[in-house]
Design an enzyme around this catalytic site. Structure first.
Site, short mmCIF file in Angstrom:
data_model
loop_
_atom_site.label_atom_id
_atom_site.label_comp_id
_atom_site.label_asym_id
_atom_site.label_seq_id
_atom_site.Cartn_x
_atom_site.Cartn_y
_atom_site.Cartn_z
N CYS A 266 -12.77 -38.74 24.32
CA CYS A 266 -12.12 -40.07 23.74
C CYS A 266 -10.63 -40.02 23.90
CB CYS A 266 -12.49 -40.18 22.25
SG CYS A 266 -14.23 -40.46 21.79
N PHE B 283 -5.03 -33.08 11.36
CA PHE B 283 -4.67 -33.14 12.81
C PHE B 283 -3.20 -32.59 13.06
CE2 PHE B 283 -7.61 -35.22 15.59
CZ PHE B 283 -8.86 -35.10 14.51
N ARG C 92 -15.63 -32.21 28.98
CA ARG C 92 -14.85 -33.22 29.61
C ARG C 92 -13.32 -33.07 29.04
NH1 ARG C 92 -18.34 -38.45 28.15
NH2 ARG C 92 -19.39 -37.07 26.60
N ARG D 176 -16.90 -38.13 15.44
CA ARG D 176 -16.27 -36.80 15.97
C ARG D 176 -17.46 -35.82 16.78
NH1 ARG D 176 -13.64 -33.79 11.29
NH2 ARG D 176 -15.47 -34.90 10.56
C1 UDX Z 1 -12.24 -38.13 18.50
C2 UDX Z 1 -11.94 -38.81 17.04
O1 UDX Z 1 -11.56 -37.92 16.08
C3 UDX Z 1 -12.95 -39.58 16.77
O2 UDX Z 1 -12.69 -40.37 15.55
C4 UDX Z 1 -13.21 -40.88 17.91
O3 UDX Z 1 -14.17 -41.65 17.64
C5 UDX Z 1 -13.50 -40.06 19.21
O4 UDX Z 1 -12.58 -39.16 19.46
P1 UDX Z 1 -13.59 -36.10 19.45
O5 UDX Z 1 -13.10 -36.33 20.56
O6 UDX Z 1 -14.88 -35.71 18.98
O7 UDX Z 1 -13.28 -37.25 18.18
O8 UDX Z 1 -12.71 -34.77 18.65
P2 UDX Z 1 -11.78 -34.50 17.61
O9 UDX Z 1 -12.15 -33.47 16.54
O10 UDX Z 1 -10.80 -35.58 17.21
O11 UDX Z 1 -10.72 -33.69 18.48
C6 UDX Z 1 -10.07 -34.17 19.60
C7 UDX Z 1 -9.19 -33.00 20.27
O12 UDX Z 1 -8.02 -32.81 19.63
C8 UDX Z 1 -9.79 -31.55 20.52
O13 UDX Z 1 -9.36 -31.09 21.75
C9 UDX Z 1 -9.13 -30.86 19.39
O14 UDX Z 1 -9.22 -29.50 19.84
C10 UDX Z 1 -7.87 -31.37 19.36
N1 UDX Z 1 -7.14 -31.32 17.98
C11 UDX Z 1 -7.75 -31.95 17.01
C12 UDX Z 1 -5.94 -30.42 17.93
O15 UDX Z 1 -5.74 -29.93 18.95
N2 UDX Z 1 -5.36 -30.31 16.91
C13 UDX Z 1 -5.85 -30.76 15.73
O16 UDX Z 1 -5.22 -30.84 14.77
C14 UDX Z 1 -7.00 -31.84 15.77
#
Ligand code: UDX
Length: 447
Positions: free
Chosen positions: A263, A252, A331, A154
């Site tokens: 991602c 999540f 992004r 992440r």
């Molecule tokens: C993600 C995966 O977690 C990671 O394992 C993978 O390899 C790459 O993609 P990342 O994109 O860095 O990582 O961010 P992450 O913390 O997973 O959040 C992704 C998106 O979901 C963000 O926009 C975040 O705000 C949103 N999110 C996350 C929510 O809206 N609610 C949640 O409960 C969790």
């Protein structure tokens, strides 16, 4: 172990620095001469907490180096990691694998002795087969095993995720490759991180399935949040109530403006395409992607409704631009769509973000950027909390409210609550916790 890391972008740099920190000798290769020169001086081009220190320490210890020419690094390596980008191909959503295949062709001539070639980039199912075909076509004599080893990092917590992973997935059926990968990750499973060996294609699918599942979880709670608003329930309590069931899990399940980043949006699209091409459409993931896209517009509408149905001629202050905190990555940030819709509706946007402004400038037009939350709120009709940066968690509400012209506070990350906001005179809106105006009237009437 000697490791060559091809591609010094986000994944390559974090993985390379962490492997070096385990004691391996790592050479990171990148075609961008300016980037390599900067990295040699310990200058890290991305914002990731702890990374500059990790890079500097390991350069100093002689375990981490940066080069443009891959020949020597590949020749000496026990494992060559491919960590180049796989952007969404324009038009069809397929992952663009041209960089991965280029690297496969480029490393082939330099491979010496038994070498494990590892795809770390997120690649569609079957990419490992093609990487192997490319290398064998160029070097039929090479003693090589091609392995899949997806990353689950992440942004903002990448070092922690690398050093304390929930699991390590390695896709290979080659015994010697298995031994090398075991050695590469030995420091981690001394920490009891489970290492899961699977077939190569299975490993490639695990990565996509993980991200698609997480994206589904977020989208699910986002739709439940909308329902909460319609029926007068509280999404945070719902999330807690369902999350305490171990089979569901509490992570999540934060409702918000939709997922973004490098991602989830890209990987869900690529998985959808893979499913369609294979004649096994993934309908749930298709709906998730569409729902998440639509959500950004719904959030813009939420802001407009909070401003009495129009933002024309109004000044909207946006706190947070990046797709999540602790990154400078813009992004696919929901902020991009939301701000454009507000501007289309005639609103003037001023924004503040602790790290994302430089990237945001290149992606947004007609936005004024402020240096802190309070100057951002100066003369604003509405303040919107878009990203839950820590510095927005304890805002001085008196100061914020006094700086504003209006009283609208839209909290798209549910950082605050209605009671607190009301004490300071805000007209507060959040996600999945406030019943719609018509429902409020109905509930009142029933009382
Ligand atoms: C993600 C995966 O977690 C990671 O394992 C993978 O390899 C790459 O993609 P990342 O994109 O860095 O990582 O961010 P992450 O913390 O997973 O959040 C992704 C998106 O979901 C963000 O926009 C975040 O705000 C949103 N999110 C996350 C929510 O809206 N609610 C949640 O409960 C969790």
């Amino acid at each position: 172990m000697r490791i060559a890391m091809i591609g010094s972008g986000y994944v390559g740099l974090v993985s390379g620095a962490c492997f070096a920190d385990f004691g391996h000798v790592v050479t990171c290769v990148d075609k961008d001469a300016a980037k390599v020169a900067a990295l040699r001086d310990g200058k890290v081009p991305i914002y990731e907490p702890g990374l500059p220190e990790l890079v500097a320490t390991n350069i100093h210890a002689g375990r981490l180096s940066f080069v443009i020419d891959m020949a020597e690094a590949v020749a000496e390596a026990d494992a060559v990691f491919i960590a180049v980008g796989t952007p969404s191909r324009r038009g069809d959503g397929h992952a663009d694998l041209s960089y991965v295949y280029e690297v496969a062709a480029e490393i082939a001539p330099f491979i010496q002795g038994f070498t494990v070639v590892v795809t770390k980039s997120t690649v569609p199912i079957g990419t490992g087969d093609e990487v192997e075909r490319i290398i064998r076509a160029k070097r039929p004599d090479a003693d090589v095993a091609v392995v899949s080893n997806p990353e689950f990092l992440r942004e903002g917590a990448a070092i922690e995720d690398f050093k304390r992973p929930d699991r390590i997935v390695v896709g290979t059926e080659d015994e010697r490759a298995r031994a090398v990968m075991t050695e590469v990750y030995r420091p981690l499973y001394l920490n009891r991180a489970p290492i899961l060996f699977t077939a190569r294609r299975t490993s490639e699918l695990i990565k996509y399935a993980s991200n698609a599942f997480l994206a589904t979880k977020i989208t699910f709670i986002n739709e439940i949040a909308d329902l909460c608003e319609s029926v007068g329930a509280d999404v945070q309590d719902v999330a807690r109530g369902i999350g305490l069931d171990n089979r569901i899990g509490g992570k999540f399940l934060h409702a918000g403006p939709g997922y973004g980043g490098s991602c989830f949006p890209k990987d869900t699209l690529a998985l959808i395409k893979t499913g369609q091409d294979a004649g096994t459409p993934l309908r749930i993931v298709e709906v998730v992607a569409a729902s998440n896209d639509y959500r950004k517009r719904t959030m813009a509408r939420k802001i407009i409704m909070a401003c009495n149905g129009s933002v024309r001629g109004k000044k909207i202050a946006i706190l947070g631009l990046t797709f999540k905190p602790n990154t400078d990555d813009m992004r696919e940030s929901p902020a991009l769509t939301i701000i454009t819709v507000l501007q289309d509706g005639g609103g003037a946007v001023i924004a503040y973000d602790p790290q994302g402004v430089e990237q945001a400038r290149q992606l947004l037009s007609d936005v004024t950027f402020a240096h802190d939350p309070y100057s951002c709120a100066e003369g604003a009709d509405a303040v919107v909390i878009m990203t839950e940066w820590n510095e927005f968690r304890a805002l001085d509400f008196t100061r914020l409210r006094n700086a504003m012209r209006g009283d609208v506070l839209v909290d798209l990350r549910n950082v605050y609550n209605a009671e607190l906001a009301a004490q300071y005179g805000f007209a507060y809106t959040s996600v999945g916790r406030n019943a719609t105006a018509s429902l409020k009237t109905e509930i009142k009437a029933a009382e």
